[in-house]
Scaffold this motif. Structure first.
Motif, PDB file in Angstrom:
ATOM      1  N   PRO A 325      38.768 117.331  65.595  1.00  0.00           N
ATOM      2  CA  PRO A 325      39.760 118.252  65.498  1.00  0.00           C
ATOM      3  C   PRO A 325      40.557 118.681  64.310  1.00  0.00           C
ATOM      4  O   PRO A 325      40.656 117.774  63.314  1.00  0.00           O
ATOM      5  N   ASP A 326      40.665 120.065  63.836  1.00  0.00           N
ATOM      6  CA  ASP A 326      41.493 120.371  62.591  1.00  0.00           C
ATOM      7  C   ASP A 326      42.795 120.855  63.183  1.00  0.00           C
ATOM      8  O   ASP A 326      43.290 120.575  64.464  1.00  0.00           O
ATOM      9  N   ALA A 327      43.608 121.292  62.145  1.00  0.00           N
ATOM     10  CA  ALA A 327      44.924 121.401  62.415  1.00  0.00           C
ATOM     11  C   ALA A 327      45.260 122.581  63.619  1.00  0.00           C
ATOM     12  O   ALA A 327      46.203 122.172  64.603  1.00  0.00           O
ATOM     13  N   ALA A 328      44.544 123.489  63.660  1.00  0.00           N
ATOM     14  CA  ALA A 328      44.458 124.429  64.909  1.00  0.00           C
ATOM     15  C   ALA A 328      44.087 123.727  66.208  1.00  0.00           C
ATOM     16  O   ALA A 328      45.000 124.193  67.194  1.00  0.00           O
ATOM     17  N   ASP A 329      43.147 122.879  66.188  1.00  0.00           N
ATOM     18  CA  ASP A 329      43.081 122.310  67.611  1.00  0.00           C
ATOM     19  C   ASP A 329      43.996 121.292  67.783  1.00  0.00           C
ATOM     20  O   ASP A 329      44.437 121.028  69.228  1.00  0.00           O
ATOM     21  N   VAL A 330      44.638 120.765  66.966  1.00  0.00           N
ATOM     22  CA  VAL A 330      45.662 119.605  67.364  1.00  0.00           C
ATOM     23  C   VAL A 330      46.762 120.542  67.765  1.00  0.00           C
ATOM     24  O   VAL A 330      47.385 120.129  68.916  1.00  0.00           O
ATOM     25  N   GLU A 331      47.072 121.448  67.374  1.00  0.00           N
ATOM     26  CA  GLU A 331      48.192 122.628  67.992  1.00  0.00           C
ATOM     27  C   GLU A 331      47.764 123.094  69.351  1.00  0.00           C
ATOM     28  O   GLU A 331      48.678 123.163  70.144  1.00  0.00           O
ATOM     29  N   GLU A 332      46.529 123.558  69.446  1.00  0.00           N
ATOM     30  CA  GLU A 332      46.152 124.041  70.813  1.00  0.00           C
ATOM     31  C   GLU A 332      45.942 122.965  71.766  1.00  0.00           C
ATOM     32  O   GLU A 332      46.430 123.138  73.042  1.00  0.00           O
TER      33      GLU A 332
END
Length: 431
Positions: A325-332
């Motif tokens: 996961p990247d930063a966007a995935d962590v947020e989602e």
């Protein structure tokens, strides 16, 4: 090229063509690198011909151009590679000028491609609902171009399903760009790999597993990744579970029990719905005695029901892609923290293509390519050790699947999950 022959050239995927072209020089031709072209899809109304390399100029953010590059000037390319490159770049120019490749090859007069019917958001929704991720993204791209032509480019802003499609497709595309045909073993003469072949008639009389392991080299390595970076290729034949149920086993991650996996201390996950293109997150902590540390692996797992394999001549099947996961995935997503006293794998990229075993109803074949990195010196992980670990890990998984899943399927909750998601799993049944 096959894509151009089968579909409208005006909406052909130049990314795929260019990736094929990038392989012809085995990575040595500096002007045809995959990273230069991997994210580009041609819009013929904006592109123009005149060379052999795609670029997006800074001064024209919306334009796609074919920049002049002399292939013959690359002394590292073979004569055969020159010919392949020349043919492929000719095909790219044909795409840019809307000339059908089949007609070009036959020497017929240049004629424009037939008009493509306007796309609708309902078509995109339906493809998403059925798990046809790659087709849904292609339809969305056409729709966005139509909207831009009408001056309504922002019409889809805020659409939750479209946002989920874009996020899932971006993860899949990054993985396919990193792990394509180039990463596969090139026959018995390819000495880069440590190899192992295992058969187990207790799983199935025809079951076989081939494992190949090597270190990533050159442009395969993530320059920002850990020091030890490994590529693994595996093929399995005739596992006795049909493709729909096998996909459910990978997707319904919360039903997976840690006891099914050798040396597993923790296994959990969660599957999303159509708004996330049926993606799931998966978390595994492994404490193998073969390794000096505990391994923590957290991935986002995407699925795409396909008509054709990205790895060669296999037919319809299901593409399964795991990425860190990247930063966007962590947020989602609501994701778990790293396990105490463990090393979390980074640069993980796992691509698997599942197909029904020919002539064996209820059985599934798989081709797997994976990369992973660990923050430790490479000399601590000799290929002989890694080969043993991956072979042991995979075989223990298959044997456990056979004992705890295949043989006990009626006692598990997977069938209820399959019945509760008919759009996705029903599409798999039709492959």
């Amino acid at each position: 090229l096959e894509l151009c022959r089968r579909q409208s050239v005006a909406h052909g995927r130049a990314r795929l063509l260019a990736t094929m072209g990038a392989t012809c020089c085995t990575g040595s031709c500096t002007d045809m690198r995959q990273e230069d072209v991997v994210d580009i899809a041609v819009n013929p109304s904006e592109a123009y011909s005149g060379g052999s390399r795609l670029s997006r100029p800074n001064d024209e953010p919306g334009a796609l151009k074919l920049r002049e590059v002399s292939v013959s000037s690359q002394s590292s390319c073979s004569t055969e590679a020159h010919g392949e490159a020349s043919d492929l770049w000719t095909a790219l120019e044909a795409v840019a000028s809307e000339v059908p490749v089949a007609a070009l090859a036959a020497g017929q007069p240049e004629t424009a491609s037939p008009p493509v019917p306007p796309r609708s958001i309902e078509e995109v929704y339906e493809l998403c609902r059925r798990g046809r991720l790659l087709e849904a993204m292609e339809s969305l791209s056409c729709l966005e171009r139509d909207l831009a032509t009408r001056g309504d480019a922002s019409a889809l802003d805020g659409d939750v399903l479209v946002a989920g499609l874009r996020a899932s497709h971006a993860r899949v595309e990054r993985s396919l760009a990193k792990l394509g045909l180039d990463a596969l073993p090139a026959g018995e003469q390819d000495r880069r790999w440590a190899k192992a072949t295992i058969r187990d008639p207790q799983i199935d009389p025809l079951f076989a597993l081939d494992i190949h392991v090597r270190f990533a080299v050159g442009c395969e390595r993530d320059p920002h990744g850990p020091s030890a970076q490994v590529i693994t290729c595996a093929t399995s034949t005739a596992f006795p579970l049909d493709i729909r149920r096998l996909v459910a086993l990978y997707r319904e991650a919360d039903l997976y029990k840690r006891e099914w996996m050798m040396d597993c201390e923790r296994s959990d996950g969660h599957a999303g719905g159509a708004e996330r293109m049926y993606a799931a997150w998966n978390h595994v902590v492994n404490a193998s005695p073969l390794l000096p540390v505990k391994i923590d692996m957290l991935t986002i797992r995407d699925f795409a029901i396909c008509q054709k394999s990205p790895f060669g001549n296999q037919g319809p099947g299901v593409l399964v892609v795991d990425t860190c996961p990247d930063a966007a995935d962590v947020e989602e997503w609501s994701l778990p923290a790293q396990a105490p006293r463990s090393v979390r794998l980074s640069s993980v990229c796992f691509v698997m293509y599942l197909t029904p075993t020919p002539g064996r109803p209820g059985h599934t074949d798989a081709v797997v390519l994976a990369t992973a990195g660990a923050p430790m010196p490479q000399w601590l992980l000799p290929l002989s050790l890694l080969k043993r670990f991956f072979a042991s890990y995979c075989m223990s998984g298959f044997r456990s699947f056979k004992a705890h899943v295949v043989d006990d399927w009626g006692d598990l909750d997977y069938e209820r999950r399959i019945s509760g998601c008919p759009a996705f799993y029903g599409s798999i049944s039709k492959t």
